[in-house]
Design an enzyme around this catalytic site. Structure first.
Site, PDB file in Angstrom:
ATOM      1  N   CYS A  86       3.485  71.950  -9.696  1.00 42.20           N
ATOM      2  CA  CYS A  86       3.521  73.213 -10.198  1.00 42.20           C
ATOM      3  C   CYS A  86       1.934  73.591 -10.408  1.00 42.20           C
ATOM      4  O   CYS A  86       1.430  74.896 -10.778  1.00 42.20           O
ATOM      5  CB  CYS A  86       3.995  73.162 -11.593  1.00 42.20           C
ATOM      6  SG  CYS A  86       3.393  72.548 -12.881  1.00 42.20           S
ATOM      7  N   CYS A 110      -0.282  55.449 -15.253  1.00 44.55           N
ATOM      8  CA  CYS A 110      -0.378  54.804 -13.918  1.00 44.55           C
ATOM      9  C   CYS A 110       0.465  55.999 -13.114  1.00 44.55           C
ATOM     10  O   CYS A 110       1.877  56.173 -13.372  1.00 44.55           O
ATOM     11  CB  CYS A 110       0.612  53.576 -13.875  1.00 44.55           C
ATOM     12  SG  CYS A 110       0.723  52.713 -12.435  1.00 44.55           S
ATOM     13  N   CYS A 151       5.312  65.901 -16.098  1.00 43.95           N
ATOM     14  CA  CYS A 151       4.691  67.206 -16.279  1.00 43.95           C
ATOM     15  C   CYS A 151       5.126  67.923 -17.044  1.00 43.95           C
ATOM     16  O   CYS A 151       6.464  67.963 -17.008  1.00 43.95           O
ATOM     17  CB  CYS A 151       4.583  67.941 -14.874  1.00 43.95           C
ATOM     18  SG  CYS A 151       3.764  69.515 -15.180  1.00 43.95           S
ATOM     19  N   CYS A 155       6.555  71.495 -15.577  1.00 44.90           N
ATOM     20  CA  CYS A 155       7.803  71.391 -14.519  1.00 44.90           C
ATOM     21  C   CYS A 155       8.558  70.545 -14.635  1.00 44.90           C
ATOM     22  O   CYS A 155       9.482  70.238 -13.725  1.00 44.90           O
ATOM     23  CB  CYS A 155       7.166  71.912 -13.238  1.00 44.90           C
ATOM     24  SG  CYS A 155       6.184  70.654 -12.263  1.00 44.90           S
ATOM     25  N   CYS A 161      -0.848  68.750 -11.459  1.00 46.24           N
ATOM     26  CA  CYS A 161       0.263  68.601 -10.868  1.00 46.24           C
ATOM     27  C   CYS A 161       0.646  68.944  -9.260  1.00 46.24           C
ATOM     28  O   CYS A 161       0.448  70.217  -9.241  1.00 46.24           O
ATOM     29  CB  CYS A 161       1.363  69.319 -11.717  1.00 46.24           C
ATOM     30  SG  CYS A 161       3.307  68.974 -11.208  1.00 46.24           S
TER      31      CYS A 161
HETATM   32 ZN   LIG Z   1       4.096  70.285 -13.016  1.00 45.64          ZN
END
Ligand SMILES: [Zn+2]
Length: 136
Positions: free
Chosen positions: A54, A123, A99, A102, A51
Site C-alpha cells: 500500500c 525481521c 502493515c 492494509c 509497505c
Molecule cells: Zn500496507
C-alpha cells in the site's frame, strides 16, 4: 507512492492483480522468502522503507541494522505503522507483524536478543517492503 484510501484493494482478488505472485504469497498469504535471497538484506542506502502493498511508511533506514539472520532487520518502526498479532504456527510462539494500514504480512518481531539498545528485531521480508531512497 502511497495508495490513496479509495484505491486500496478490498478483496484478495484485487490484491492478486496488483502484486506479483511472489509478493502476493508473502504479503497476503503470510509466506516467508528464503533467507539471504531478499533484495534488501544488506542494503545500507538511506531512505524510507514503505509497505510494498500500500506504500505506507514503515521503517526509516536508520532503524535498519545487521542481524546476520538473512532478512532485513529493523529495531523500530514508524509509530502506529505496524500491528502485532500472536502467531502460534509451526509449533512456535512468535509475534507476527503486519502493515497497520492494509493488513499485509511483513514478518515477525523478536524482543530481548540484544542486537541493539532497543533490544527489538523486526525481521521483515524484502518482498514486503520497498525502499524509497532519500537521494542523500
Ligand atoms: Zn500496507
Amino acid at each position: 507512492m502511497s495508495l490513496p484510501d479509495s484505491e486500496l484493494p478490498r478483496t484478495e482478488d484485487e490484491w492478486r492483480v496488483r502484486l506479483s505472485p511472489e509478493e502476493f504469497r508473502v504479503l497476503r498469504e503470510h509466506g516467508t522468502e528464503p533467507a539471504w535471497t531478499g533484495e534488501y538484506v544488506d542494503t545500507k542506502t538511506p531512505g524510507m522503507y514503505r509497505c510494498r502493498a500500500c506504500g505506507a511508511q514503515l521503517y526509516p533506514s536508520d532503524t535498519k541494522f545487521d542481524s546476520h539472520c538473512g532478512w532485513p532487520s529493523f529495531d523500530d518502526a514508524i509509530p502506529g505503522a505496524i500491528k502485532e498479532i500472536e502467531d502460534n504456527s509451526l509449533g512456535m510462539r512468535r509475534t507476527e507483524i503486519r502493515c497497520a494500514r492494509c493488513d499485509s504480512h511483513l514478518g515477525h518481531v523478536f524482543h530481548g536478543e540484544g542486537f541493539t539498545p532497543k533490544n527489538t528485531r523486526h525481521c521483515v521480508n524484502s518482498l514486503s517492503i520497498r525502499l524509497d531512497p532519500s537521494g542523500a
